[in-house]
Design a protein around this motif. Structure first.
Motif, PDB file in Angstrom:
ATOM      1  N   GLU A   1      35.555  41.352  48.445  1.00  0.00           N
ATOM      2  CA  GLU A   1      34.308  40.976  47.768  1.00  0.00           C
ATOM      3  C   GLU A   1      34.530  39.789  46.828  1.00  0.00           C
ATOM      4  O   GLU A   1      33.723  38.851  46.785  1.00  0.00           O
ATOM      5  N   LEU A   2      35.638  39.801  46.093  1.00  0.00           N
ATOM      6  CA  LEU A   2      35.945  38.690  45.190  1.00  0.00           C
ATOM      7  C   LEU A   2      36.147  37.388  45.964  1.00  0.00           C
ATOM      8  O   LEU A   2      35.692  36.317  45.542  1.00  0.00           O
ATOM      9  N   LEU A   3      36.834  37.476  47.106  1.00  0.00           N
ATOM     10  CA  LEU A   3      37.050  36.282  47.920  1.00  0.00           C
ATOM     11  C   LEU A   3      35.732  35.763  48.483  1.00  0.00           C
ATOM     12  O   LEU A   3      35.480  34.547  48.489  1.00  0.00           O
ATOM     13  N   ASN A   4      34.902  36.661  48.962  1.00  0.00           N
ATOM     14  CA  ASN A   4      33.623  36.242  49.542  1.00  0.00           C
ATOM     15  C   ASN A   4      32.738  35.550  48.511  1.00  0.00           C
ATOM     16  O   ASN A   4      31.980  34.625  48.837  1.00  0.00           O
ATOM     17  N   GLN A   5      32.837  35.987  47.258  1.00  0.00           N
ATOM     18  CA  GLN A   5      32.023  35.402  46.194  1.00  0.00           C
ATOM     19  C   GLN A   5      32.705  34.208  45.526  1.00  0.00           C
ATOM     20  O   GLN A   5      32.131  33.594  44.631  1.00  0.00           O
ATOM     21  N   ARG A   6      33.939  33.906  45.972  1.00  0.00           N
ATOM     22  CA  ARG A   6      34.732  32.820  45.376  1.00  0.00           C
ATOM     23  C   ARG A   6      34.884  33.007  43.863  1.00  0.00           C
ATOM     24  O   ARG A   6      34.858  32.043  43.089  1.00  0.00           O
ATOM     25  N   THR A   7      35.065  34.251  43.459  1.00  0.00           N
ATOM     26  CA  THR A   7      35.231  34.578  42.047  1.00  0.00           C
ATOM     27  C   THR A   7      36.620  34.171  41.565  1.00  0.00           C
ATOM     28  O   THR A   7      37.615  34.475  42.229  1.00  0.00           O
ATOM     29  N   PRO A   8      36.742  33.486  40.423  1.00  0.00           N
ATOM     30  CA  PRO A   8      38.081  33.207  39.873  1.00  0.00           C
ATOM     31  C   PRO A   8      38.858  34.510  39.685  1.00  0.00           C
ATOM     32  O   PRO A   8      38.292  35.542  39.302  1.00  0.00           O
ATOM     33  N   LEU A   9      40.151  34.459  39.945  1.00  0.00           N
ATOM     34  CA  LEU A   9      40.974  35.660  39.960  1.00  0.00           C
ATOM     35  C   LEU A   9      42.028  35.616  38.866  1.00  0.00           C
ATOM     36  O   LEU A   9      42.666  34.578  38.655  1.00  0.00           O
ATOM     37  N   ASN A  10      42.220  36.742  38.192  1.00  0.00           N
ATOM     38  CA  ASN A  10      43.349  36.886  37.282  1.00  0.00           C
ATOM     39  C   ASN A  10      44.549  37.357  38.092  1.00  0.00           C
ATOM     40  O   ASN A  10      44.496  38.405  38.747  1.00  0.00           O
ATOM     41  N   VAL A  11      45.614  36.571  38.054  1.00  0.00           N
ATOM     42  CA  VAL A  11      46.770  36.817  38.910  1.00  0.00           C
ATOM     43  C   VAL A  11      48.027  36.923  38.054  1.00  0.00           C
ATOM     44  O   VAL A  11      48.308  36.039  37.230  1.00  0.00           O
ATOM     45  N   LYS A  12      48.772  37.989  38.259  1.00  0.00           N
ATOM     46  CA  LYS A  12      50.041  38.196  37.561  1.00  0.00           C
ATOM     47  C   LYS A  12      51.171  37.817  38.511  1.00  0.00           C
ATOM     48  O   LYS A  12      51.284  38.370  39.601  1.00  0.00           O
ATOM     49  N   LEU A  13      52.001  36.862  38.074  1.00  0.00           N
ATOM     50  CA  LEU A  13      53.058  36.360  38.946  1.00  0.00           C
ATOM     51  C   LEU A  13      54.152  35.682  38.121  1.00  0.00           C
ATOM     52  O   LEU A  13      53.904  35.332  36.968  1.00  0.00           O
ATOM     53  N   PRO A  14      55.348  35.513  38.712  1.00  0.00           N
ATOM     54  CA  PRO A  14      55.773  36.075  39.992  1.00  0.00           C
ATOM     55  C   PRO A  14      56.419  37.433  39.772  1.00  0.00           C
ATOM     56  O   PRO A  14      56.887  37.744  38.680  1.00  0.00           O
ATOM     57  N   GLN A  15      56.484  38.218  40.822  1.00  0.00           N
ATOM     58  CA  GLN A  15      57.110  39.528  40.751  1.00  0.00           C
ATOM     59  C   GLN A  15      57.924  39.764  42.016  1.00  0.00           C
ATOM     60  O   GLN A  15      57.722  39.110  43.034  1.00  0.00           O
TER      61      GLN A  15
END
Length: 251
Positions: free
Chosen positions: A89-103
């Motif tokens: 759903e987030l990808l389809n809406q092109r919603t900015p994403l909070n991403v934790k990296l690297p792991q």
């Protein structure tokens, strides 16, 4: 010899820069970090997309670390009513994403004299792609083998890219295989489970070989069991599966 340094974990807000549909279920997603931020990771590590309803969802980083602002993820859609649907759903809406990296600790080792074999099942190709592109970018000279398996040909969703590498780099060898290709598909490659194909080519795994495996826990542990019968020491096979899906210890 290239030195692979430690990296610092951070949480950043990423824009969705591009999405490519690679097959019916898998999308190639490029995330862009904010201006002034750079991606600092090791080949083989993963990123976690933080979710509002379902915690987080982890995906291997599929591009090599080159100091840029983008990371590439291969996201397979499996309807689950939970995290996978929320990510979709987030990808389809092109919603900015909070991403934790690297792991992740399953990372490419420094260059050595070993033959490096990369074993991938379906989207287990993502971390393998990162490692191989790092090898190519740094002109590694050791022998590199990619064994990529799927059920049907669509599971080898970047098959043409791997074939291009095979033509471009003399020390790289690509062996794809399908476990259930219908006769009508016209498939002319190897058939059967991908780790069995590897053992047809490498009967003795006891010396000067290291294996990186990406795929489901079932695939990785089946491969490990058979590889150990052919001399591979458990210290010479690397996979994130050993961290997130460890086998129960005997009582």
């Amino acid at each position: 010899m290239q030195v692979l340094n430690e990296t610092r974990v951070q949480t950043v807000n990423c824009q969705i820069a591009q999405i490519n549909q690679l097959n019916k279920d898998v999308r190639q997603v490029f995330l862009r970090l904010p201006e002034g931020k750079k991606v600092d990771f090791l080949p083989g590590q993963y990123a976690e997309i933080q979710l509002a309803k379902n915690g987080s969802s982890a995906f291997s980083i599929a591009n090599a670390p080159t100091g840029g602002r983008e990371i590439e993820l291969h996201i397979r859609y499996v309807p689950d009513g939970g995290s996978c649907d929320e990510v979709t759903e987030l990808l389809n809406q092109r919603t900015p994403l909070n991403v934790k990296l690297p792991q992740g600790e399953c990372v490419l080792k420094p260059e050595n004299n070993n033959t490096q074999i990369f074993l991938a099942g379906s989207t287990g190709f993502a971390p393998i792609k990162s490692m191989l592109e790092y090898c190519f970018h740094n002109h590694r000279q050791q022998e590199l083998y990619l064994y990529w398996g799927g059920v049907r040909q669509q599971d080898l969703y970047l098959h043409d890219l791997a074939k291009e590498w095979h033509q471009q780099y003399d020390n790289f060898h690509y062996i794809p295989a399908l476990s259930d290709a219908p006769e009508s598909s016209g498939w002319k490659g190897r058939s059967g489970f991908i780790h069995k194909c590897l053992l047809e080519d490498f009967n003795d795994l006891s010396k000067n070989i290291e294996i990186y495996a990406g795929g489901s826990p079932g695939m990785v542990y089946a491969a490990l069991d058979d590889f150990e019968k052919h001399g591979l020491h458990e210290d010479n096979i690397y996979s994130d599966v050993f961290a997130y899906a460890p086998r129960p210890t005997a009582p």
